[in-house]
Design a protein around this motif. Structure first.
Motif, PDB file in Angstrom:
ATOM      1  N   THR A   1      29.334  33.472  47.170  1.00 16.30           N
ATOM      2  CA  THR A   1      30.327  32.663  47.880  1.00 16.30           C
ATOM      3  C   THR A   1      30.895  33.420  49.069  1.00 16.30           C
ATOM      4  N   GLY A   2      31.159  34.721  48.885  1.00 15.85           N
ATOM      5  CA  GLY A   2      31.699  35.524  49.982  1.00 15.85           C
ATOM      6  C   GLY A   2      30.762  35.602  51.165  1.00 15.85           C
TER       7      GLY A   2
ATOM      8  N   HIS B   1      39.850  35.015  43.001  1.00 12.78           N
ATOM      9  CA  HIS B   1      38.496  34.810  43.516  1.00 12.78           C
ATOM     10  C   HIS B   1      37.764  33.752  42.709  1.00 12.78           C
ATOM     11  N   TRP B   2      36.956  32.998  43.424  1.00  5.94           N
ATOM     12  CA  TRP B   2      36.128  31.958  42.820  1.00  5.94           C
ATOM     13  C   TRP B   2      34.727  32.081  43.404  1.00  5.94           C
ATOM     14  N   GLY B   3      33.728  31.781  42.588  1.00 10.80           N
ATOM     15  CA  GLY B   3      32.370  31.752  43.100  1.00 10.80           C
ATOM     16  C   GLY B   3      31.481  30.908  42.209  1.00 10.80           C
TER      17      GLY B   3
ATOM     18  N   CYS C   1      28.530  35.535  41.528  1.00 11.86           N
ATOM     19  CA  CYS C   1      29.195  34.372  42.131  1.00 11.86           C
ATOM     20  C   CYS C   1      30.064  34.784  43.315  1.00 11.86           C
ATOM     21  N   TYR C   2      30.814  35.865  43.137  1.00  6.85           N
ATOM     22  CA  TYR C   2      31.722  36.354  44.180  1.00  6.85           C
ATOM     23  C   TYR C   2      30.949  36.716  45.450  1.00  6.85           C
TER      24      TYR C   2
ATOM     25  N   PRO D   1      31.668  40.369  51.489  1.00  3.81           N
ATOM     26  CA  PRO D   1      32.733  40.526  50.496  1.00  3.81           C
ATOM     27  C   PRO D   1      33.360  41.921  50.573  1.00  3.81           C
TER      28      PRO D   1
END
Length: 382
Positions: A236-237, A290-292, A232-233, A244
């Motif tokens: 999204t990054g 962090h969110w993803g 996920c990280y 990231p």
């Protein structure tokens, strides 16, 4: 203090040169990002190294002839300005156009973490803090560097730095403050009717979608959870800023060393993982980092990142939730504007004066923004 002993400064190219006990004795235990475990994981995993433009150069202050430091400061030699969240790219461009070399520079911060916390970590209070400020400025002069920057300082440290030749810069973030709420519903009752209805609607949307949300900490967090979080990280990054900063090894290391200081919000839909949010637990603050997600689900970002963090803070008696940089949208969800501080020493007098003039106007603009957002607080007017 040994009679007649002189204070001396030295610099370490790895936090292991200082050691866990010595570092944590100065850093304390209230902020997880200042811990030896967190900073060593960044270095050992290869995230904060010479190769990534974050060469450790940690400062330590000690009495001559004594091994144990009385003060330390996280410090890095930087070859760029990425991963800092206090943006000085325009300063660098201006200095380069004038014929100077902005990089390398010195940076006292927690790599990739826009969270306020002490940078002048001293067992000797102000004496050690002043020695660190002088050591940073002295190293900048000695090496002929353009500057040293201390970012996301607490106000007290920024005031001390400002009184000792550093320029002070302000910005703002949105933090949630616990007003002794009994539970999440008690928090909602403190909001205006419109904001309260909006949050209830968003939470209902997630609940009715059938998404399972697990709030994990300690040994409940497995490598499988980290695998999903990292997917996920990265996804999204890559979509937000291209590359990231953190690698998979880093998350395994903090999971092994700091699991009890981590809250991982794991989201699943129809049996498959779809999103994840990472938080760190401090003495009185929950830090959202962090969110993803790998699937889009309406309102899930708000639920996983903001509402679950608030609920955890209330349940565990934490005073604050820091949700990272940016985000006026956080205002509608109970987060309020807070001023942040950084301190900057620029070796070139002309450059120093130019930036000083700029910062005066910028500080006024930040004050205006904070006043505006405060006036539009989501809480009911008394």
């Amino acid at each position: 203090m040994p009679d007649g002993a002189q204070i001396q400064a030295s610099f370490a190219n790895a936090i292991t040169e200082i050691g866990r006990d010595a570092w944590d004795a100065c850093a304390g235990s209230s902020n997880p990002f200042l811990s030896y475990d967190f900073l060593e994981a960044l270095e050992e995993s290869g995230c904060a190294t010479l190769g990534t433009g974050w060469q450790p150069y940690h400062a330590r202050i000690s009495f001559e002839g004594m091994d144990a430091p009385l003060a330390v400061m996280p410090l890095y030699m930087k070859s760029h300005s990425y991963g800092e969240y206090v943006f000085d790219h325009a300063w660098a461009q201006a200095y380069e156009r004038a014929g100077g070399h902005y990089y390398p520079k010195l940076q006292s911060s927690i790599p990739f973490v826009p969270a306020t916390g002490p940078r002048l970590l001293s067992r000797a209070d102000e004496m050690g803090q002043l020695a660190l400020l002088e050591a940073g400025r002295g190293l900048t002069d000695q090496l002929g560097l353009s500057s040293i920057h201390l970012t996301f300082l607490p106000e007290k440290e920024a005031t001390l730095a400002g009184a000792n030749g550093y320029l002070i810069r302000n910005d703002q973030q949105f933090h949630w403050r616990n007003r002794d709420f009994r539970d999440f519903e008690d928090f909602l009752e403190a909001l205006s009717s419109r904001k309260r209805k909006q949050i209830r609607k968003e939470r209902k949307t997630v609940a009715e979608a059938g998404i399972q949300i697990d709030c994990l900490t300690g040994s409940d967090i497995t490598e499988a959870h980290w695998d999903h979080f990292f997917t996920c990280y990265v996804d999204t990054g890559m979509r937000k800023w291209g590359q990231p900063y953190l690698n998979r090894e880093f998350f395994s290391q903090i999971g092994e060393r700091m699991a009890d200081r981590i809250l991982l919000v794991h989201c699943s839909f129809e049996g498959r993982p779809v999103a994840s949010a990472l938080n760190f637990i401090g003495h009185d603050t929950l830090y959202g980092r962090h969110w993803g997600c790998v699937e889009d689900h309406a309102c899930l970002h708000f639920e996983a990142c903001y509402y679950r963090a608030i609920d955890f803070a209330i349940t565990h008696g934490l005073k604050f939730v820091e949700a990272g940089a940016q985000g006026p949208h956080k205002l509608a969800r109970g987060y309020e504007p807070v001023k942040t501080y950084s301190a900057h020493y620029l070796r070139d007098p002309g450059f120093h004066d130019a930036v000083d003039r700029y910062l005066r106007g910028e500080r006024q603009a930040v004050e205006g923004d904070i006043a505006y957002f405060t006036d539009h607080s989501p809480f009911r007017k008394k």
